[in-house]
Design an enzyme around this catalytic site. Structure first.
Site, PDB file in Angstrom:
ATOM      1  N   GLU A  87     -72.730 -31.049  13.576  1.00 51.58           N
ATOM      2  CA  GLU A  87     -73.707 -30.273  14.350  1.00 51.58           C
ATOM      3  C   GLU A  87     -75.091 -30.472  13.753  1.00 51.58           C
ATOM      4  OE1 GLU A  87     -72.295 -26.408  15.511  1.00 51.58           O
ATOM      5  OE2 GLU A  87     -74.295 -25.523  15.362  1.00 51.58           O
ATOM      6  N   ASP A 146     -78.861 -28.698  14.267  1.00 49.82           N
ATOM      7  CA  ASP A 146     -79.382 -27.481  14.902  1.00 49.82           C
ATOM      8  C   ASP A 146     -80.881 -27.273  14.775  1.00 49.82           C
ATOM      9  OD1 ASP A 146     -76.770 -26.711  15.418  1.00 49.82           O
ATOM     10  OD2 ASP A 146     -76.647 -25.360  13.716  1.00 49.82           O
ATOM     11  N   GLU A 149     -82.698 -23.693  15.590  1.00 49.57           N
ATOM     12  CA  GLU A 149     -82.496 -22.303  16.005  1.00 49.57           C
ATOM     13  C   GLU A 149     -83.794 -21.533  15.780  1.00 49.57           C
ATOM     14  OE1 GLU A 149     -77.954 -20.967  15.414  1.00 49.57           O
ATOM     15  OE2 GLU A 149     -79.000 -21.403  13.535  1.00 49.57           O
ATOM     16  N   ARG A 170     -77.073 -19.373  -4.411  1.00 53.32           N
ATOM     17  CA  ARG A 170     -75.981 -19.912  -3.597  1.00 53.32           C
ATOM     18  C   ARG A 170     -75.436 -21.210  -4.172  1.00 53.32           C
ATOM     19  NH1 ARG A 170     -77.859 -20.825   2.290  1.00 53.32           N
ATOM     20  NH2 ARG A 170     -75.638 -21.237   2.618  1.00 53.32           N
TER      21      ARG A 170
END
Length: 296
Positions: free
Chosen positions: A109, A111, A113, A282
């Site tokens: 994918e 993207d 957004e 993260r």
């Protein structure tokens, strides 16, 4: 008004300086076509309106439903472009998406957004790349213009060497093929193009703290252009039959040139508000592809 106080003045200065330098090689010029040439509605047909013989489309979001459309074909590599004007005003919780995606479990994918925001706060453009079903590669920027005031062009160049996201022909992100570093790259799953306007107030604005104010509905996203210049493939095809022979495979599109890297650096320094490559909470160890993408 000083230059430093106005994003639009900053952009004007940037473009003026750029005009005195060797200009970058942009992808081939997109060709505007009617919506029905390349796309079909997919859901909530009654929340879509076409104008000017299908050359312009509006998607409408209200408290009952959003809506969306997809490409007729599936593609392996190419150049994909759309002119979009985002919903105006208080759009917290509202997401406008334009992306490529395959359909299997380990999907790929690519993207764009657009995440709505409260009145007076700029919307956020989030990009992401999924490979083999794995995403978590979010980058977020503010735009240097109001994307609800006029149409702007959002494009994706995808070949065997890189994926480049463009806003008005300015590269805002690159994702290099780092297969040799153990990072999967989209190369063998045909993808359709999709766009949708929908309510995502469980996460889109301040992590879901800001909810959609339905008193401001309907929210309207407008589209023109509908450009697709890609290698069309059946969903079973693993490779593009014309691989290596299309314009986007040629040497000048295998990397950004010096001017494009300079523009991308400008976006990263002035407008980037989040980059997964620099998020050590993260990712205590920087993801392998980030150094190749010069995101370190």
């Amino acid at each position: 008004m000083t230059v430093s106080s106005s994003p639009w003045a900053l952009m004007a200065l940037f473009l003026m300086v750029s005009s005195t330098m060797v200009m970058a090689i942009p992808p081939r010029k997109a060709i505007d076509v009617p919506f029905g040439r390349n796309y079909v509605p997919t859901w909530a047909f009654d929340h879509q309106k076409q104008f000017n013989g299908g050359s312009e489309l509006q998607l409408i979001l209200d408290k009952y439903t959003g809506t969306g459309f997809q490409s007729k074909g599936s593609y392996l590599f190419g150049h994909f472009s759309m002119h979009i004007k985002l919903p105006a005003g208080d759009t917290a919780g509202v997401v406008t998406a334009f992306y490529l995606s395959s359909t299997n479990n380990e999907h790929d994918e690519i993207d764009f957004e657009f995440l709505g925001n409260r009145t007076g706060q700029p919307p956020i453009l989030q990009t992401n790349v999924f490979t083999g079903g794995k995403g978590n590669r979010e980058q977020r920027i503010y735009l240097w213009f109001d994307p609800s005031k006029a149409y702007h062009t959002y494009s994706i160049l995808w070949n065997m060497y890189q994926i480049v996201f463009f806003v008005d022909n300015i590269p805002i992100r690159t994702f290099k093929n780092a297969k040799d570093l153990g990072v999967r790259f989209p190369f063998n799953q045909p993808m359709k193009l999709y766009s949708s306007l929908w309510n995502a107030d469980d996460w889109a604005t301040r992590g879901g703290l800001e909810k959609t104010n339905w008193a401001n509905a309907p929210f309207i996203a407008s589209y023109k252009g509908f450009h697709i210049d890609g290698c069309q493939a059946s969903v079973e095809a693993k490779y593009c039959a014309t691989q290596g022979r299309m314009w986007w495979d040629q040497n000048e599109f295998r990397d950004l040139d010096a001017e494009q890297w300079r523009r991308l650096k400008w976006v990263r320094m002035k407008w980037t508000i989040y980059n997964y490559c620099t998020d050590r909470t993260r990712f205590p160890v920087m993801p392998a592809e980030c150094k190749r993408d010069r995101d370190a």
